[in-house]
Scaffold this motif. Structure first.
Motif, PDB file in Angstrom:
ATOM      1  N   VAL A  99       8.043  10.002  -5.612  1.00  0.00           N
ATOM      2  CA  VAL A  99       7.411   9.518  -6.835  1.00  0.00           C
ATOM      3  C   VAL A  99       6.362  10.554  -7.214  1.00  0.00           C
ATOM      4  CG1 VAL A  99       6.070   7.699  -7.927  1.00  0.00           C
ATOM      5  CG2 VAL A  99       7.791   7.112  -6.211  1.00  0.00           C
ATOM      6  N   ILE A 100       6.539  11.176  -8.369  1.00  0.00           N
ATOM      7  CA  ILE A 100       5.720  12.327  -8.741  1.00  0.00           C
ATOM      8  C   ILE A 100       4.930  12.010 -10.000  1.00  0.00           C
ATOM      9  CG2 ILE A 100       5.767  14.756  -9.423  1.00  0.00           C
ATOM     10  CD1 ILE A 100       8.453  14.943  -7.902  1.00  0.00           C
ATOM     11  N   ARG A 101       3.629  12.078  -9.865  1.00  0.00           N
ATOM     12  CA  ARG A 101       2.739  11.890 -11.020  1.00  0.00           C
ATOM     13  C   ARG A 101       1.828  13.103 -11.096  1.00  0.00           C
ATOM     14  NH1 ARG A 101      -0.594   6.611 -10.755  1.00  0.00           N
ATOM     15  NH2 ARG A 101       1.462   5.749 -11.197  1.00  0.00           N
ATOM     16  N   LYS A 102       2.011  13.933 -12.106  1.00  0.00           N
ATOM     17  CA  LYS A 102       1.249  15.160 -12.214  1.00  0.00           C
ATOM     18  C   LYS A 102      -0.169  14.895 -12.706  1.00  0.00           C
ATOM     19  CE  LYS A 102       5.172  18.247 -12.948  1.00  0.00           C
ATOM     20  NZ  LYS A 102       5.709  19.362 -13.753  1.00  0.00           N
ATOM     21  N   ASP A 103      -1.099  15.741 -12.219  1.00  0.00           N
ATOM     22  CA  ASP A 103      -2.490  15.616 -12.673  1.00  0.00           C
ATOM     23  C   ASP A 103      -2.656  16.188 -14.073  1.00  0.00           C
ATOM     24  OD1 ASP A 103      -3.185  14.479 -10.244  1.00  0.00           O
ATOM     25  OD2 ASP A 103      -3.633  16.413  -9.327  1.00  0.00           O
ATOM     26  N   TYR A 104      -1.946  17.300 -14.342  1.00  0.00           N
ATOM     27  CA  TYR A 104      -2.064  17.977 -15.633  1.00  0.00           C
ATOM     28  C   TYR A 104      -0.669  18.382 -16.108  1.00  0.00           C
ATOM     29  CZ  TYR A 104      -6.843  18.290 -13.925  1.00  0.00           C
ATOM     30  OH  TYR A 104      -8.074  17.990 -13.402  1.00  0.00           O
ATOM     31  N   ASP A 105      -0.513  18.544 -17.411  1.00  0.00           N
ATOM     32  CA  ASP A 105       0.792  18.880 -17.973  1.00  0.00           C
ATOM     33  C   ASP A 105       1.320  20.217 -17.457  1.00  0.00           C
ATOM     34  OD1 ASP A 105       0.874  16.535 -19.400  1.00  0.00           O
ATOM     35  OD2 ASP A 105       0.016  17.414 -21.212  1.00  0.00           O
ATOM     36  N   ASP A 106       0.421  21.148 -17.159  1.00  0.00           N
ATOM     37  CA  ASP A 106       0.864  22.474 -16.742  1.00  0.00           C
ATOM     38  C   ASP A 106       0.942  22.635 -15.228  1.00  0.00           C
ATOM     39  OD1 ASP A 106      -1.821  22.317 -16.315  1.00  0.00           O
ATOM     40  OD2 ASP A 106      -2.318  24.289 -17.158  1.00  0.00           O
ATOM     41  N   ASP A 107       0.901  21.526 -14.477  1.00  0.00           N
ATOM     42  CA  ASP A 107       1.076  21.612 -13.031  1.00  0.00           C
ATOM     43  C   ASP A 107       2.432  22.219 -12.700  1.00  0.00           C
ATOM     44  OD1 ASP A 107      -1.332  20.689 -12.047  1.00  0.00           O
ATOM     45  OD2 ASP A 107      -0.752  18.588 -12.170  1.00  0.00           O
ATOM     46  N   GLN A 108       2.480  22.935 -11.590  1.00  0.00           N
ATOM     47  CA  GLN A 108       3.690  23.664 -11.243  1.00  0.00           C
ATOM     48  C   GLN A 108       4.891  22.741 -11.055  1.00  0.00           C
ATOM     49  OE1 GLN A 108       3.961  25.152  -7.114  1.00  0.00           O
ATOM     50  NE2 GLN A 108       1.866  24.407  -6.831  1.00  0.00           N
ATOM     51  N   CYS A 109       6.066  23.255 -11.374  1.00  0.00           N
ATOM     52  CA  CYS A 109       7.310  22.517 -11.201  1.00  0.00           C
ATOM     53  C   CYS A 109       7.748  22.582  -9.741  1.00  0.00           C
ATOM     54  CB  CYS A 109       8.400  23.092 -12.095  1.00  0.00           C
ATOM     55  SG  CYS A 109       8.039  22.923 -13.859  1.00  0.00           S
ATOM     56  N   CYS A 110       8.307  21.530  -9.256  1.00  0.00           N
ATOM     57  CA  CYS A 110       8.686  21.487  -7.849  1.00  0.00           C
ATOM     58  C   CYS A 110      10.018  20.785  -7.612  1.00  0.00           C
ATOM     59  CB  CYS A 110       7.603  20.793  -7.035  1.00  0.00           C
ATOM     60  SG  CYS A 110       7.113  19.180  -7.702  1.00  0.00           S
ATOM     61  N   VAL A 111      10.414  19.908  -8.534  1.00  0.00           N
ATOM     62  CA  VAL A 111      11.619  19.096  -8.330  1.00  0.00           C
ATOM     63  C   VAL A 111      12.856  19.957  -8.176  1.00  0.00           C
ATOM     64  CG1 VAL A 111      13.189  17.469  -9.444  1.00  0.00           C
ATOM     65  CG2 VAL A 111      10.731  17.006  -9.419  1.00  0.00           C
ATOM     66  N   THR A 112      12.967  20.993  -9.000  1.00  0.00           N
ATOM     67  CA  THR A 112      14.183  21.818  -8.985  1.00  0.00           C
ATOM     68  C   THR A 112      14.445  22.390  -7.598  1.00  0.00           C
ATOM     69  OG1 THR A 112      13.798  22.403 -11.308  1.00  0.00           O
ATOM     70  CG2 THR A 112      15.381  23.744 -10.072  1.00  0.00           C
ATOM     71  N   ARG A 113      13.442  23.000  -6.984  1.00  0.00           N
ATOM     72  CA  ARG A 113      13.665  23.635  -5.679  1.00  0.00           C
ATOM     73  C   ARG A 113      13.863  22.610  -4.562  1.00  0.00           C
ATOM     74  NH1 ARG A 113       8.052  24.850  -6.380  1.00  0.00           N
ATOM     75  NH2 ARG A 113       6.712  23.974  -4.738  1.00  0.00           N
ATOM     76  N   TRP A 114      13.164  21.470  -4.651  1.00  0.00           N
ATOM     77  CA  TRP A 114      13.324  20.456  -3.609  1.00  0.00           C
ATOM     78  C   TRP A 114      14.713  19.828  -3.665  1.00  0.00           C
ATOM     79  CZ3 TRP A 114       7.997  17.731  -4.752  1.00  0.00           C
ATOM     80  CH2 TRP A 114       6.968  18.553  -4.260  1.00  0.00           C
ATOM     81  N   VAL A 115      15.138  19.472  -4.872  1.00  0.00           N
ATOM     82  CA  VAL A 115      16.466  18.878  -5.012  1.00  0.00           C
ATOM     83  C   VAL A 115      17.545  19.902  -4.657  1.00  0.00           C
ATOM     84  CG1 VAL A 115      18.107  17.899  -6.665  1.00  0.00           C
ATOM     85  CG2 VAL A 115      15.710  17.187  -6.726  1.00  0.00           C
ATOM     86  N   ASP A 116      17.316  21.146  -5.019  1.00  0.00           N
ATOM     87  CA  ASP A 116      18.284  22.189  -4.683  1.00  0.00           C
ATOM     88  C   ASP A 116      18.452  22.301  -3.162  1.00  0.00           C
ATOM     89  OD1 ASP A 116      19.953  24.582  -5.441  1.00  0.00           O
ATOM     90  OD2 ASP A 116      18.436  25.580  -4.211  1.00  0.00           O
ATOM     91  N   TYR A 117      17.339  22.234  -2.434  1.00  0.00           N
ATOM     92  CA  TYR A 117      17.416  22.343  -0.970  1.00  0.00           C
ATOM     93  C   TYR A 117      18.220  21.193  -0.373  1.00  0.00           C
ATOM     94  CZ  TYR A 117      16.185  21.962   3.920  1.00  0.00           C
ATOM     95  OH  TYR A 117      16.263  21.826   5.283  1.00  0.00           O
ATOM     96  N   VAL A 118      17.881  19.949  -0.740  1.00  0.00           N
ATOM     97  CA  VAL A 118      18.557  18.800  -0.119  1.00  0.00           C
ATOM     98  C   VAL A 118      20.010  18.712  -0.588  1.00  0.00           C
ATOM     99  CG1 VAL A 118      16.424  17.505   0.223  1.00  0.00           C
ATOM    100  CG2 VAL A 118      17.715  17.193  -1.904  1.00  0.00           C
TER     101      VAL A 118
END
Length: 468
Positions: A99-118
């Motif tokens: 469950v991902i809730r970003k602090d700011y709109d420009d926070d770094q992206c992370c879903v792509t690499r995590w989903v790619d790994y699994v």
């Protein structure tokens, strides 16, 4: 006193050995114990000793929420390190829930690499929820997910799916797609149809998802739920061009259909409906029929729609659908619902008089639940009603739920069913206001000339008292 201190000392000396007993358990048993803990708690066991340092990696799942961390960057760092450890230890990660809730709109992206790994390491259960992310900052799903042959369960909430000409999800049985954005509606149709064993499908649409007509064509789906959310908050319902929003379903093995869509105006239902399907239209507020670029008249709308669902066994309908039924009945007879066994309907008080006409089309009805709504016109009068066939031959269960100021009409309905249902086994009456009292209601019902001699009576007033 000295004896007491000696006993405490002995107890303290025994404590490490008890810890050793747990540490000496087999890895498989310890991993089972750790799987009962939240992921963060399981990871904390790594500080106990060298023996425990990597035992948490035996648990094949990560369940994490960004709001449980001091800040967003701490969350990203923790997930990155966890995945690195799984990689180093060559451990399997079968379940990833984020469950991902970003602090700011420009926070770094992370879903792509995590989903790619699994996706590349045989994940079976993937659940990614991004909370309150603006459209322009949606995380992108990697192409590797479309080719994940181990995936059994997939839930994607508020992400961006990019187009691909190749999709192969041969084991996926359950899919939840919620408020996502798609490259175009043809891709969503292709994505769904590329899951050859998919059984349970749920789709929650949003404004601006690039899908005008949602098309579900599947030979395997047995349960389908469709909903609609406004989306980013700035788009209100009255801004939607409802004429171009629609649903087209062609799933011959469907057993359960739940449409909870109060935005789309066009509902295109192919003739897929089989008698075994349970149809829930409890959330529908608008109904139209659209085919081949032609919008039909209201009379054709009703006739086409009800002919499409006339063979179902279980039907739940909203107040809007009930009004559409009533409109149809005033123009021409309804199709015969010969297989309908269970009916649940919300009925506006002003439309109560049309119930017997509706029941004429349900000749084999076994159970009916009626919820009386909108007491804009308060009336106790119910005209002399005909007795449809189902009351004489099949109806066994009746439940009447009354909103405030509808209690007296509810009593009239209870009297109607009590005096005309030959095989009635149970009658339930529920109400909210204080117009009626439980004891008096029960007394009045017992004094009726019941057609059935074996009917059980239950009444529930505002005190929620059950009386038999």
């Amino acid at each position: 006193m000295e004896e007491s201190k000696e006993k405490e000392k002995e107890a303290c000396q025994e404590l490490p050995s008890r810890r050793d007993m747990i540490s000496n358990l087999p890895d498989s048993l310890i991993s089972q114990m750790l799987s009962c803990l939240p992921t963060k708690e399981a990871v904390r066991t790594s500080v106990l000793s060298t023996r425990w340092k990597t035992l948490w990696l035996l648990v094949p799942s990560l369940r994490l929420a960004s709001h449980d961390f001091p800040d967003y960057n701490s969350f990203i760092s923790f997930v990155d390190k966890s995945l690195d450890l799984y990689r180093e230890e060559n451990s399997c990660l079968h379940n990833l829930e984020l469950v991902i809730r970003k602090d700011y709109d420009d926070d770094q992206c992370c879903v792509t690499r995590w989903v790619d790994y699994v996706a590349r390491h045989k994940v079976k259960h993937l659940d990614v929820e991004c909370v309150l992310v603006k459209r322009e900052f949606l995380e992108v799903v990697p192409l590797s997910l479309y080719l994940c042959e181990s995936l059994l369960y997939l839930r994607l909430h508020r992400v961006l799916l990019v187009g691909s000409e190749s999709v192969s999800l041969p084991r996926l049985k359950t899919m939840r797609l919620e408020q996502n954005v798609y490259p175009h509606e043809a891709f969503l149709q292709f994505f769904i149809s590329s899951c050859p064993v998919l059984e349970d499908l749920s789709i929650v649409r949003k404004d601006g998802d690039n899908v005008k007509v949602l098309r579900v064509h599947s030979q395997t789906v047995t349960s389908l739920t469709i909903g609609f959310e406004p989306g980013d908050g700035h788009m209100l319902y009255h801004y939607f061009d409802r004429e171009i929003l629609g649903i087209c379903i062609d799933s011959p093995r469907l057993k359960y259909l739940n449409i909870n869509d109060d935005v789309s105006k066009c509902h295109i239902l192919s003739s897929f409906i089989s008698p075994s399907v349970k149809v829930n239209l409890g959330g529908v507020r608008y109904m139209s029929y659209y085919s081949g670029g032609v919008v039909f008249s209201n009379q054709q709308v009703a006739s086409s729609f009800f002919s499409c669902i006339s063979s179902v066994k279980d039907l739940v309908i909203s107040e809007t659908i009930m009004k559409l039924i009533i409109f149809c009945m005033k123009v021409e007879p309804l199709p015969q619902f010969q297989d309908l066994s269970c009916l649940e309907a919300k009925v506006c008080l002003v439309d109560v008089d049309m119930l017997p006409t509706l029941l004429e089309s349900c000749m084999n009805l076994n159970s009916i639940i009626l919820e009386l709504t909108r007491p804009t016109v308060v009336t106790e009068q119910i005209t002399a009603w005909d007795v449809p066939q189902c009351l004489l031959s099949s109806l066994e269960f009746v439940e009447i739920k009354c909103c405030c100021k509808a209690e007296l009409v509810g009593m009239k309905l209870a009297k109607y069913f009590a005096e005309n249902c030959v095989f009635l086994k149970k009658l339930v009456l529920r109400w909210r206001g204080y117009v009626l009292e439980e004891d008096n209601v029960l007394k009045d019902l017992l004094e009726l000339s019941w057609r059935s001699s074996t009917c059980q009576i239950e009444v529930y007033g505002p005190l929620q008292m059950s009386i038999y």
